[in-house]
Design an enzyme around this catalytic site. Structure first.
Site, PDB file in Angstrom:
ATOM      1  N   CYS A  13       0.758  -1.242   0.000  1.00  0.00           N
ATOM      2  CA  CYS A  13       0.000   0.000   0.000  1.00  0.00           C
ATOM      3  C   CYS A  13       0.796   1.304   0.000  1.00  0.00           C
ATOM      4  O   CYS A  13       0.717   2.076  -0.952  1.00  0.00           O
ATOM      5  CB  CYS A  13      -0.979  -0.007   1.162  1.00  0.00           C
ATOM      6  SG  CYS A  13      -0.266  -0.604   2.701  1.00  0.00           S
ATOM      7  N   HIS A  63      -2.264   7.070   4.206  1.00  0.00           N
ATOM      8  CA  HIS A  63      -1.181   6.114   4.473  1.00  0.00           C
ATOM      9  C   HIS A  63       0.167   6.543   3.899  1.00  0.00           C
ATOM     10  O   HIS A  63       0.980   5.712   3.506  1.00  0.00           O
ATOM     11  CB  HIS A  63      -1.549   4.712   3.984  1.00  0.00           C
ATOM     12  CG  HIS A  63      -0.913   3.639   4.824  1.00  0.00           C
ATOM     13  ND1 HIS A  63      -1.006   2.300   4.531  1.00  0.00           N
ATOM     14  CD2 HIS A  63      -0.172   3.732   5.961  1.00  0.00           C
ATOM     15  CE1 HIS A  63      -0.354   1.596   5.440  1.00  0.00           C
ATOM     16  NE2 HIS A  63       0.159   2.451   6.320  1.00  0.00           N
TER      17      HIS A  63
END
Length: 438
Positions: free
Chosen positions: A71, A126
């Site tokens: 990610c 993130h």
């Protein structure tokens, strides 16, 4: 030796040439959605009618690649146009670790703002480890409005969203619905200015929690975790449908480029106790999330832009996350960053029936990959070369003829192997190399 005239010819048939001034831009990114998880990408069971219709109204990108098989690095590549190892984001960012996207990086929304766009992020960020003001936020990287979580969130009734630097508190509803609600409000408030909207879903990443009506679609399945996973994908589909319908209702259909994709391949079990919904499909490809095989970062891609893209077409030319920076800058009429290495290229010439010049091939590096020795890879035309961190072991695959990467061709294609080995050596970024503009 490494050119791909056939795939280029296929790609050129996907687009029509038409002038559209400063279109709106909408980028939709699912989390851990596999290449084969959509009906229009071959899943036999998961229902995705809205994304299937989006594909029928646009082009399926069948060789679309995320920035990494995990990610945070993938998102860093998307927003900067650079291999994430260049920017110091080499793995998923743990909360409180102090790792974040460096303030020196220039992102797509920053460049689009300079071209007059209003920008929004709604969903998972993130790219920092803290949202307490001690590390840069989406607002520091060009987002006029942002509604985000540092990493994951409870899918149902989340409590860790931050809006423009301020905690929102406990919310009711599903995260997939809430991020689209925020996006729709942004579209309603933006006025006549061109806008760039990034919706980054938290699903179907663990821990999956799916509303009853979407699980009920799959009530015939015995495994409740499979009902959860399939229903989670169908909910994303529903929310994408809501967003597309709003664009159409506002008369923005022809002047809005919409891209749907995923940040990496589907979650594998890998012995992790929390990975209980690992029902994602990499389609015909080998490997899943964390893998340097195709299944780790070859992801679904759907591009809809009716004013310029032919409906119901398919493009097999390799395109990746790093290509979005130069392409969207060109779309907006602004230069991408020129003071640093960009790893992507502008793929917009495809829309005008012209070839894409890619002097630096698509390449990936994930030092913590979970697929045997492979840590780096490079793709040029139909060929893909894998190598270990020391570049002592190699495997060469023709991923057009051999999607599952079963036949190593290094021995019978020595010229291709040597050329790609040289490119891989040139592109390798040592693990101890600090973040750099080079």
């Amino acid at each position: 030796m490494l050119s791909t005239p056939l795939s280029l010819a296929i790609a050129l048939a996907c687009f029509t040439a038409a002038d559209t001034a400063k279109p709106n831009i909408v980028v939709l990114v699912a989390d851990d959605l596999g290449y084969g998880d959509l009906g229009c990408f071959g899943h036999p069971r998961i229902k995705t009618p809205h994304l299937d219709r989006m594909a029928s109204e646009g082009v399926r990108l069948t060789s679309f690649y995320s920035g990494a098989p995990i990610c945070s690095p993938s998102r860093a590549a998307l927003f900067t146009g650079r291999n994430p190892n260049r920017v110091g984001v080499r793995d998923w960012i743990k909360g409180g670790s102090g790792v974040h996207l460096p303030r020196t990086e220039i992102t797509i929304p920053q460049r689009l703002k300079s071209a007059g766009y209003t920008t929004c992020l709604s969903g998972k960020w993130h790219l920092n480890s803290r949202f307490d003001g001690s590390e840069p936020t989406p607002g520091d990287f060009g987002f006029d409005h942002w509604f985000a979580t540092q990493n994951n969130t409870a899918h149902q009734n989340p409590a860790n969203f931050i809006r423009n630097g301020k905690p929102v508190g406990a919310l009711k509803g599903h995260a997939s619905t809430l991020v689209v609600d925020e996006a729709l409000k942004f579209i309603g408030d933006v006025g006549a200015k061109p806008f760039a909207l990034f919706v980054t879903f938290h699903a179907p990443h663990e821990q999956v929690a799916t509303p009853g009506p979407y699980k009920a679609i799959y009530s015939d399945l015995k495994d409740p975790t499979m009902r959860d996973y399939y229903g989670s994908v169908s909910l994303i589909d529903h929310e994408v449908g809501r967003l597309l319908e709003t664009l159409d209702a506002r008369g923005l259909r022809d002047q809005t480029l919409v891209l749907f994709t995923s940040d990496n391949g589907p979650q594998a079990l890998l012995g992790y106790p929390n990975a209980i919904h690992s029902h994602g499909s990499a389609g015909p490809f080998r490997g899943m999330k964390l893998s340097m095989y195709e299944g780790g970062y070859r992801v679904p891609g759907i591009l809809r832009w009716p004013a310029r893209v032919k409906a119901a077409t398919e493009c097999s030319v390799p395109i990746g996350f790093t290509d979005l920076m130069p392409s969207l800058c060109a779309l907006a009429g602004v230069e991408p960053p020129v003071d640093r290495t960009l790893d992507g290229v502008n793929f917009l010439p495809l829309l005008d029936g012209k070839p894409v010049d890619r002097p630096r091939p698509l390449h990936w590096q994930f030092d913590y990959a979970d697929n045997g020795p492979w840590r780096v890879s490079v793709r040029r035309g139909p060929w893909k070369l894998l190598a270990d961190a020391k570049q002592e072991q190699f495997a060469l695959y023709n991923v057009v003829e051999d999607a599952a990467e079963t036949r190593d061709r290094a021995a019978d294609q020595p010229e291709v192997f040597k050329a790609m080995q040289s490119e891989l050596e040139r592109l390798y970024i040592p693990e101890n190399k600090p973040a750099s503009l080079d």
